[in-house]
Design a protein around this motif. Structure first.
Motif, mmCIF file in Angstrom:
data_model
loop_
_atom_site.group_PDB
_atom_site.id
_atom_site.type_symbol
_atom_site.label_atom_id
_atom_site.label_comp_id
_atom_site.label_asym_id
_atom_site.label_seq_id
_atom_site.Cartn_x
_atom_site.Cartn_y
_atom_site.Cartn_z
ATOM 1 N N ILE A 146 0.866 -1.178 0.000
ATOM 2 C CA ILE A 146 0.000 0.000 0.000
ATOM 3 C C ILE A 146 0.902 1.227 0.000
ATOM 4 O O ILE A 146 1.844 1.298 0.787
ATOM 5 C CB ILE A 146 -0.903 0.040 1.259
ATOM 6 C CG1 ILE A 146 -1.821 -1.183 1.305
ATOM 7 C CG2 ILE A 146 -1.712 1.322 1.312
ATOM 8 C CD1 ILE A 146 -2.635 -1.297 2.582
ATOM 9 N N ASP A 147 0.602 2.178 -0.851
ATOM 10 C CA ASP A 147 1.338 3.440 -0.847
ATOM 11 C C ASP A 147 0.833 4.245 0.347
ATOM 12 O O ASP A 147 -0.276 4.776 0.318
ATOM 13 C CB ASP A 147 1.100 4.191 -2.157
ATOM 14 C CG ASP A 147 1.858 5.513 -2.233
ATOM 15 O OD1 ASP A 147 2.449 5.939 -1.209
ATOM 16 O OD2 ASP A 147 1.839 6.124 -3.316
ATOM 17 N N ILE A 157 -5.184 5.691 -1.294
ATOM 18 C CA ILE A 157 -6.383 5.558 -2.131
ATOM 19 C C ILE A 157 -6.041 4.882 -3.459
ATOM 20 O O ILE A 157 -6.907 4.352 -4.137
ATOM 21 C CB ILE A 157 -7.051 6.935 -2.326
ATOM 22 C CG1 ILE A 157 -8.546 6.779 -2.314
ATOM 23 C CG2 ILE A 157 -6.573 7.639 -3.544
ATOM 24 C CD1 ILE A 157 -9.284 8.066 -2.076
ATOM 25 N N GLY A 158 -4.755 4.868 -3.801
ATOM 26 C CA GLY A 158 -4.307 4.209 -5.029
ATOM 27 C C GLY A 158 -4.457 2.704 -4.909
ATOM 28 O O GLY A 158 -5.130 2.178 -4.040
ATOM 29 N N THR A 199 -5.385 4.895 8.596
ATOM 30 C CA THR A 199 -5.492 5.075 7.149
ATOM 31 C C THR A 199 -5.002 3.846 6.389
ATOM 32 O O THR A 199 -5.714 3.309 5.530
ATOM 33 C CB THR A 199 -4.698 6.323 6.695
ATOM 34 O OG1 THR A 199 -5.166 7.457 7.424
ATOM 35 C CG2 THR A 199 -4.852 6.570 5.205
ATOM 36 N N THR A 200 -3.807 3.375 6.683
ATOM 37 C CA THR A 200 -3.253 2.221 5.971
ATOM 38 C C THR A 200 -4.120 0.989 6.184
ATOM 39 O O THR A 200 -4.445 0.275 5.237
ATOM 40 C CB THR A 200 -1.808 1.948 6.446
ATOM 41 O OG1 THR A 200 -1.028 3.131 6.268
ATOM 42 C CG2 THR A 200 -1.184 0.816 5.662
ATOM 43 N N LEU A 201 -4.504 0.747 7.417
ATOM 44 C CA LEU A 201 -5.298 -0.437 7.730
ATOM 45 C C LEU A 201 -6.666 -0.393 7.047
ATOM 46 O O LEU A 201 -7.127 -1.404 6.515
ATOM 47 C CB LEU A 201 -5.454 -0.567 9.250
ATOM 48 C CG LEU A 201 -5.555 -1.969 9.813
ATOM 49 C CD1 LEU A 201 -4.403 -2.855 9.402
ATOM 50 C CD2 LEU A 201 -5.653 -1.921 11.324
ATOM 51 N N LYS A 228 -10.343 -2.451 2.948
ATOM 52 C CA LYS A 228 -11.167 -2.209 1.756
ATOM 53 C C LYS A 228 -10.776 -3.158 0.629
ATOM 54 O O LYS A 228 -11.634 -3.743 -0.046
ATOM 55 C CB LYS A 228 -11.024 -0.754 1.307
ATOM 56 C CG LYS A 228 -11.800 -0.413 0.045
ATOM 57 C CD LYS A 228 -11.479 1.008 -0.412
ATOM 58 C CE LYS A 228 -12.114 1.347 -1.731
ATOM 59 N NZ LYS A 228 -11.520 0.691 -2.886
ATOM 60 N N HIS A 229 -9.479 -3.347 0.431
ATOM 61 C CA HIS A 229 -9.001 -4.240 -0.629
ATOM 62 C C HIS A 229 -9.520 -5.664 -0.420
ATOM 63 O O HIS A 229 -10.018 -6.290 -1.351
ATOM 64 C CB HIS A 229 -7.467 -4.235 -0.675
ATOM 65 C CG HIS A 229 -6.909 -5.273 -1.597
ATOM 66 N ND1 HIS A 229 -6.859 -5.096 -2.962
ATOM 67 C CD2 HIS A 229 -6.416 -6.509 -1.357
ATOM 68 C CE1 HIS A 229 -6.338 -6.174 -3.520
ATOM 69 N NE2 HIS A 229 -6.060 -7.046 -2.571
#
Length: 167
Positions: free
Chosen positions: A70-71, A76-77, A104-106, A111-112
């Motif tokens: 994850i960036d 959001i990318g 945010t990262t989690l 979501k993915h």
């Protein structure tokens, strides 16, 4: 710089937390034959590997490791995984990161994985900072820590010596 004053968890304490998290994951998934430990790239996957080793010694559950990229500057990318979605479809999965800062990262990792049907989905972190900006929680955590927004928690994985400290 790491000093005795800013260490949150030393190597022994981290190993104990990892063992406890592994037991909690096992208790939640004792009916499973295999489980996917999806570690967020860099430190999350290092933590997932350590948890996986403990899980394999305390249970018969086959551990499948998955590195999640994850960036962190632009979450959001796209999110990428080291294994195809079919490898974790309809399986129990634990998304792992070292520190839960803002969430945010989690949340983007969650979501993915919500785009694929899973049997069970949990999250795990070594340090939960309690400064979430998203409604996300860690199902398994080593330690919850109230810090100021200006403080930063760093987990440093070294050969036979892992340390968590404040900067």
């Amino acid at each position: 710089m790491i000093t005795e004053e800013n260490i949150i968890l030393n190597n022994l304490q981290i190993e104990q937390k990892i063992k406890r998290i592994a037991y909690q994951i096992y208790e939640s998934n004792s009916d499973e034959h295999e489980i996917v430990l999806a570690g967020i790239k860099e430190k999350g996957i290092q933590l997932a590997v350590k948890i996986g080793k403990v899980l394999e010694t305390i249970s018969e559950i086959k551990v499948i490791l998955c590195e999640v990229t994850i960036d962190k500057k632009n979450p959001i990318g796209s999110v990428a995984t080291s294994i195809p979605a079919t490898a974790y479809e309809n399986k129990a999965l634990v998304l792992i990161d070292d520190v839960l800062h803002s969430g945010t990262t989690l949340i983007y990792g969650v979501k993915h994985f919500l785009e694929v049907p899973l049997k069970r989905f949990k999250t795990a972190v070594l340090v939960n900072r309690n400064h979430k900006k998203y409604p996300i929680k860690a199902d398994f955590k080593g330690i919850s820590l109230s810090t100021s927004i200006k403080e930063h928690v760093v987990v440093k994985f070294e050969e036979n010596k892992t340390t968590a400290y404040l900067t």
